[in-house]
Design a protein around this motif. Structure first.
Motif, PDB file in Angstrom:
ATOM      1  N   CYS A 140       0.833  -1.205   0.000  1.00  0.00           N
ATOM      2  CA  CYS A 140       0.000   0.000   0.000  1.00  0.00           C
ATOM      3  C   CYS A 140       0.867   1.255   0.000  1.00  0.00           C
ATOM      4  O   CYS A 140       0.653   2.183  -0.800  1.00  0.00           O
ATOM      5  CB  CYS A 140      -0.911   0.014   1.224  1.00  0.00           C
ATOM      6  N   THR A 197       0.522   6.675  -6.690  1.00  0.00           N
ATOM      7  CA  THR A 197      -0.855   6.353  -6.322  1.00  0.00           C
ATOM      8  C   THR A 197      -1.672   5.848  -7.503  1.00  0.00           C
ATOM      9  O   THR A 197      -2.699   5.192  -7.314  1.00  0.00           O
ATOM     10  CB  THR A 197      -1.557   7.579  -5.734  1.00  0.00           C
ATOM     11  N   LYS A 235      -3.026   3.669   1.047  1.00  0.00           N
ATOM     12  CA  LYS A 235      -2.823   4.595  -0.061  1.00  0.00           C
ATOM     13  C   LYS A 235      -2.785   6.031   0.436  1.00  0.00           C
ATOM     14  O   LYS A 235      -2.031   6.852  -0.061  1.00  0.00           O
ATOM     15  CB  LYS A 235      -3.935   4.417  -1.094  1.00  0.00           C
ATOM     16  N   HIS A 266      -7.810   1.385   2.588  1.00  0.00           N
ATOM     17  CA  HIS A 266      -7.524   2.631   1.876  1.00  0.00           C
ATOM     18  C   HIS A 266      -6.550   3.508   2.656  1.00  0.00           C
ATOM     19  O   HIS A 266      -5.957   4.431   2.100  1.00  0.00           O
ATOM     20  CB  HIS A 266      -8.818   3.387   1.613  1.00  0.00           C
ATOM     21  N   ARG A 312      -4.660   0.301  -3.551  1.00  0.00           N
ATOM     22  CA  ARG A 312      -5.829   0.755  -2.816  1.00  0.00           C
ATOM     23  C   ARG A 312      -6.765  -0.425  -2.524  1.00  0.00           C
ATOM     24  O   ARG A 312      -6.791  -1.416  -3.246  1.00  0.00           O
ATOM     25  CB  ARG A 312      -6.601   1.809  -3.609  1.00  0.00           C
ATOM     26  N   TYR A 328      -6.169  13.867  -1.342  1.00  0.00           N
ATOM     27  CA  TYR A 328      -5.407  13.255  -0.257  1.00  0.00           C
ATOM     28  C   TYR A 328      -4.620  14.294   0.536  1.00  0.00           C
ATOM     29  O   TYR A 328      -4.026  13.976   1.554  1.00  0.00           O
ATOM     30  CB  TYR A 328      -4.429  12.220  -0.815  1.00  0.00           C
ATOM     31  N   CYS A 367       0.648   6.686   1.787  1.00  0.00           N
ATOM     32  CA  CYS A 367       1.579   6.948   0.688  1.00  0.00           C
ATOM     33  C   CYS A 367       1.489   8.406   0.242  1.00  0.00           C
ATOM     34  O   CYS A 367       2.487   9.128   0.215  1.00  0.00           O
ATOM     35  CB  CYS A 367       1.276   6.007  -0.472  1.00  0.00           C
ATOM     36  N   GLY A 414       1.242   2.369  -3.641  1.00  0.00           N
ATOM     37  CA  GLY A 414      -0.046   3.051  -3.727  1.00  0.00           C
ATOM     38  C   GLY A 414      -1.215   2.149  -4.057  1.00  0.00           C
ATOM     39  O   GLY A 414      -2.180   2.595  -4.678  1.00  0.00           O
TER      40      GLY A 414
END
Length: 262
Positions: free
Chosen positions: A79, A226, A205, A202, A85, A237, A208, A83
Motif C-alpha cells: 500500500c 498512487t 494509499k 484505503h 488501494r 489526499y 503513501c 499506492g
C-alpha cells in the motif's frame, strides 16, 4: 445505470439538460441537509502516521517472526510503496509482479502493475501506462527487499501473492486469501498494535500520498505512485492531519505572556 449497461447518460453532468430538474432538486436537498449538520463531517480512512508505523514495528506486528507478521508487512508496504488501494488491487496480485534485485544504487523492489481502477488497458488506455515502480531500500535495519525476498521464497515465486499463512515457520498454503480477509488486514494490523482510528485498506494509499505530500514531493511523482490520472484527484489526499493541524495552531494561537523585569 452502469448495471444496466447505460453509459451515454450522467445525471450529475451539468451540461446534460435532460436532468436539469433532478439536479436542482438534488442541489436544494443537499443544502438543506447540510444546514442541519448532515454531511458536515466526512468520515475518511486515516493515514498511518510515522509514529504509528514505528509502533507497529515495535509491537512486533511487522517482522519475520511468523508467516502472519511477514504477510502483514508486505501487505502494508504494498500500500505505502506502490499506492495499492482497497482490496481490488490486492486480490489479483501475482508473485511474478514483484522483482527483488540490486544495482549500483542498492537493493530494490520492482513492482509491475497490471489492471487497476484507473488503468484498464485496451484501446481507451493505449496512451497510458500501468504502474512500474522501483523502490530502493535505504533502511539497512529494516531492508524491505529482504522481507519481500523471504516472502516470495516462501511462496515459491509463483501463483497468488496472498495465500493462507501456516502456523509453523515462514510457510504459506495453497489456499488464496478470501476477499473479506484481505479487506480486514489493515484493521487487524492497527488493532494488534493498539492504534486507534478509522483504519481501512484505503489507509495505506492515504499514507503513501500524505507522507509524500508532507515531504514536498512533486504532484506528478505522487501520481505515479498512487496511480491517479489527474492532479485534482490526488489533491483529495492533501488533507491536514493532527500533526499539521498542531503546527498551524501554534502559528495562529495567541502569543505567550511576556515576563517583564522590575
Amino acid at each position: 445505470m452502469r448495471d444496466e449497461n447505460i453509459h451515454n447518460m450522467n445525471f450529475l453532468d451539468e451540461k446534460d439538460h435532460r436532468f436539469g430538474v433532478f439536479q436542482r432538486v438534488l442541489d436544494a436537498r443537499m443544502k438543506e441537509l447540510l444546514s442541519k449538520g448532515l454531511g458536515a463531517k466526512v468520515r475518511q480512512a486515516d493515514p498511518i502516521l510515522p509514529e504509528d508505523e514505528e509502533k507497529i514495528w515495535n509491537q512486533k506486528v511487522f517482522g519475520m517472526q511468523s508467516s502472519l507478521a511477514l504477510q502483514y508487512t508486505v501487505f502494508f508496504y504494498n500500500c505505502k510503496l506502490f499506492g495499492l488501494r482497497g482490496y481490488d488491487e490486492h486480490k489479483s496480485l501475482e508473485c511474478d509482479q514483484f522483482e527483488v534485485g540490486c544495482d549500483e544504487r542498492g537493493k530494490y523492489i520492482h513492482f509491475h502493475g497490471r489492471l487497476s481502477k484507473t488503468y484498464k488497458g485496451g484501446l481507451k488506455h493505449i496512451q497510458l501506462q500501468n504502474k512500474d515502480i522501483k523502490h530502493y531500500c535505504l533502511n539497512a535495519e529494516r531492508c524491505l527487499a529482504d522481507f519481500y525476498m523471504v516472502y516470495l521464497d516462501a511462496l515459491g515465486h509463483r501463483g497468488a501473492f496472498y495465500r493462507r499463512p501456516l502456523a509453523v515457520g515462514i510457510r504459506y498454503g495453497e489456499q488464496v486469501l478470501g476477499i473479506n480477509k484481505i479487506k480486514g488486514l489493515m484493521k487487524e494490523i492497527t488493532g494488534k498494535a493498539g492504534i486507534v482510528g478509522n483504519f481501512t485498506n484505503h489507509s495505506g494509499k492515504r499514507t503513501c500520498a500524505t507522507q509524500l505530500y508532507q515531504a514536498g514531493v512533486d504532484e506528478q511523482e505522487i501520481m505515479s505512485k498512487t496511480g491517479h490520472r489527474s492532479e485534482t484527484a490526488v489533491r483529495k489526499y492533501k488533507r491536514s492531519n493532527s500533526v499539521l493541524m498542531e503546527n498551524v495552531s501554534k502559528v495562529l494561537d495567541p502569543p505567550k505572556m511576556m515576563k517583564f523585569e522590575g
